[in-house]
Design an enzyme around this catalytic site. Sequence first.
Site, PDB file in Angstrom:
ATOM      1  N   TYR A 122       0.838  -1.256   0.049  1.00  8.62           N
ATOM      2  CA  TYR A 122      -0.027   0.111   0.147  1.00  8.62           C
ATOM      3  C   TYR A 122       0.653   1.149   0.131  1.00  8.62           C
ATOM      4  O   TYR A 122       0.422   2.298  -0.524  1.00  8.62           O
ATOM      5  CB  TYR A 122      -0.860  -0.023   1.346  1.00  8.62           C
ATOM      6  CG  TYR A 122      -1.896  -1.013   1.312  1.00  8.62           C
ATOM      7  CD1 TYR A 122      -2.980  -1.125   0.228  1.00  8.62           C
ATOM      8  CD2 TYR A 122      -1.769  -1.806   2.227  1.00  8.62           C
ATOM      9  CE1 TYR A 122      -3.591  -2.374   0.360  1.00  8.62           C
ATOM     10  CE2 TYR A 122      -2.824  -3.175   2.522  1.00  8.62           C
ATOM     11  CZ  TYR A 122      -3.745  -3.053   1.207  1.00  8.62           C
ATOM     12  OH  TYR A 122      -4.559  -4.196   1.320  1.00  8.62           O
ATOM     13  N   THR A 123       2.113   1.263   0.496  1.00  6.74           N
ATOM     14  CA  THR A 123       2.694   2.659   0.603  1.00  6.74           C
ATOM     15  C   THR A 123       3.724   2.564  -0.447  1.00  6.74           C
ATOM     16  O   THR A 123       4.145   1.740  -1.024  1.00  6.74           O
ATOM     17  CB  THR A 123       3.628   2.258   2.004  1.00  6.74           C
ATOM     18  OG1 THR A 123       4.549   1.156   1.867  1.00  6.74           O
ATOM     19  CG2 THR A 123       2.974   2.197   3.126  1.00  6.74           C
TER      20      THR A 123
END
EC number: 5.6.2.2
Length: 876
Positions: A122-123
């Site tokens: 996600y990052t």
Amino acid sequence: MSDLAREITPVNIEEELKSSYLDYAMSVIVGRALPDVRDGLKPVHRRVLYAMNVLGNDWNKAYKKSARVVGDVIGKYHPHGDTAVYDTIVRMAQPFSLRYMLVDGQGNFGSVDGDSAAAMRYTEIRMSKIAHELMADLEKETVDFVDNYDGTEKIPDVMPTKIPNLLVNGSFGIAVGMATNIPPHNLTEVINGRLAYVEDEEISIEGLMEHIPGPDFPTAAIINGRRGIEEAYRTGRGKVYICARAEVEADAKTGRETIIVHEIPYQVNKARLIEKIAELVKEKRVEGISALRDESDKDGMRIVIEVKRDAVGRVVLNNLYSQTQLQVSFGINMVALHHGQPKIMNLKEIIAAFVRHRREVVTRRTILALRKARDRADILEALSIALANIDPIIELIRRAPTPAEAKAGLIARSWDLGNVSAMLEAGDDAARPEWLEPEFGVRDGQYYLTEQQAQAILDLRLQKLTGLEHEKLLDEYKELLEQIAELLHILGSADRLMEVIREELELVREQFGDARRTDITANSVDINIEDLITQEDVVVTLSHEGYVKYQPVNDYEAQRRGGKGKSAPRIKEEDFIDRLLVANTHDTILCFSSRGRLYWMKVYQVPEASRGARGRPIVNLLPLEANERYTAILPVREYEEGVNVFMATASGTVKKTPADEFSRPRSAGIIAVNLNEGDELIGVDLTSGQDEVMLFSAAGKVVRFKEDDVRAMGRTATGVRGIKLAGEDKVVSLIVPRGEGRILTATENGYRKRTAVAEYPTKSRATQGVISIKVTERNGSVVGAVQVDDCDQIMMITDAGTLVRIRVSEVSIVGRNTQGVILIRTAEDENVVALQRVAEPVDDEELDAIDGSAAEGDEDIAPEADTDDDIAEDEE
């Protein structure tokens, strides 16, 4: 199976364990846990940054998924789990972990509350701008490259960093048998320190500390004291104390105080900190807090602690500092890899290692630049020769059947220098490549071409034959000669080399330097706190329930005889002032506990409170253990020679110790007297060496002896027998008689009497003594004895909680060997448990009010008429 057996070699398990464990330990130390002193990076950090550099994941380009970077790192450079790599990336992206972030993250990378970062899918990340300075000139042969784990890739052995990263961002790691914990510092200050070292390599640690005063944490806060910093910078090891930045605000209308915490110490979890404060309040280990909430937001941290009306905000804050992570210690252990070996390094050694590294990097970079400049100058010389001999060269090329023969023809003959002779002869030595053989170049007024030069002439485009291009070639050659001269100057002059290093450091400081976040303040370790405390006389009061405070003595103004005076503190009705001391704010209070321990407290450490306030529980100021209570408090200004501390225990043991034995305070207290099991300390007083001592027992006996009957003993001694007790008898009071006062004795059934001190004969120590009061079924056991004057008051306390306060003048004066008269009528199952001389002054109206509220009726406290039986003295 037989082939396998032939491959098995028996070994000694002890030798194998030693060898294997040593290999493992060195692998962890060198390859995992400790940073390199030169770039301040552990291998995993170095591999992450290098992978991002190879990917082109630069600060001014688009973010890339963290998972992409993690995959490259574990696939090419770091054959370990993805969790370790991602955790490293997360930490380098957290503003509260690194002083200068090396990774620019987009997404959830955790918080100071201990929240975990989002999953790597996600990052997104990219290198921060300052991270590029760690890899500046990496492609210029400034550092060695080594094979990766499988030999398919090359990775840098160390980064050619311009940033002094080891001190700037610090490092933490646990290896085998050793660990490192280096705090972060301010970039501007660290560079200033390195510049000072460049100017004077003989500079002292103290000189460096003028530029680098101490650590600078990303979470700011305050460092208390400089001694730990000085020790760490001098030896490589030390301890500093970091406390939260907090302020006490007072409401202008209500006067209530509120503690606001804006910054917390480095590596402290804010959520756990708040939970700990709430837990302490719930367990009543910290009092005075009415509300607690976290008002932190994107604009900053704000923890609000509301203080109760009767509490002092600064006292509450000090308790929180001592019992929570609002104040923590940071152990500095500056261990780093130096020449591949772990070493504890001081500040100067770390700075020197970085400067040596930069010297090597700049030298290697300069050598490469010089080589490239000479190679280019060599080509420009060939092109200049071609332009000076353009016609014969064109003719040679036209006649050559093949390019190879044309090249051979160019090499085979010499060429005139023509109109570039002055230029070529001027730069012949400086611009000559080291690999060039003597037969090539300018020789005997002619120029001899190399194979590379001949190929460059053949590759020359026709447009380069124009006059304008000819001038450009000459200008470029002149610039190269100037560049080569500068490069040679750098390599030939140590001063010029250091000047280059200094210029680059100044440029980094200008680009990335910022202001210090963490303040450094002096504390009691560095200065004498008493120098900051105004000397004044104060009245210290300690209540029966254990509440202590002080007021300036000026609050008790002198009165004319017959004046009403000022009322004493109106504390709880069931409490009263047990001890009242007049002392100076610089005096020390010796606090003795029932377990024979001694605690120290400066008078100025006692909370100052108004006349109507209760003060603070003494248990919050002293580290008393469970079921431990104070027995005596004694004010001491100076530990004068000849002054003794005299102690007595319930079992009849007495001990005399010189006061200077207690002149070295310890925060956890010390043993003042060794007690046998079941025994307790019941009394303590100061003596001069010429005093007398009286011990009163529950069975109504008293022994009076000279103080010098007891020899002085060490602090941990048990003592000697002071009185010979019979059966279950015990000592209840210790009195060092002073002046011509009288002894007031009270029994558990409420009887009392006053007897002149002179009526108690002086006997030998360790005897049964004489009768102090007749103990009968009517009287009950003795609960206490005090020396009083006619103007004093006394307080008697029962096990049912009844308090009776009465003037001493109302107690009859009778002989020693008598039963006394009734002072307080107790219920059938009620007994008097304590007798205390009341310390504070009160007016008659208040005394009457207390007496009236404590007793059911006047008859309950009125002394009965003395009878003949009461005052008849028996023969001893």
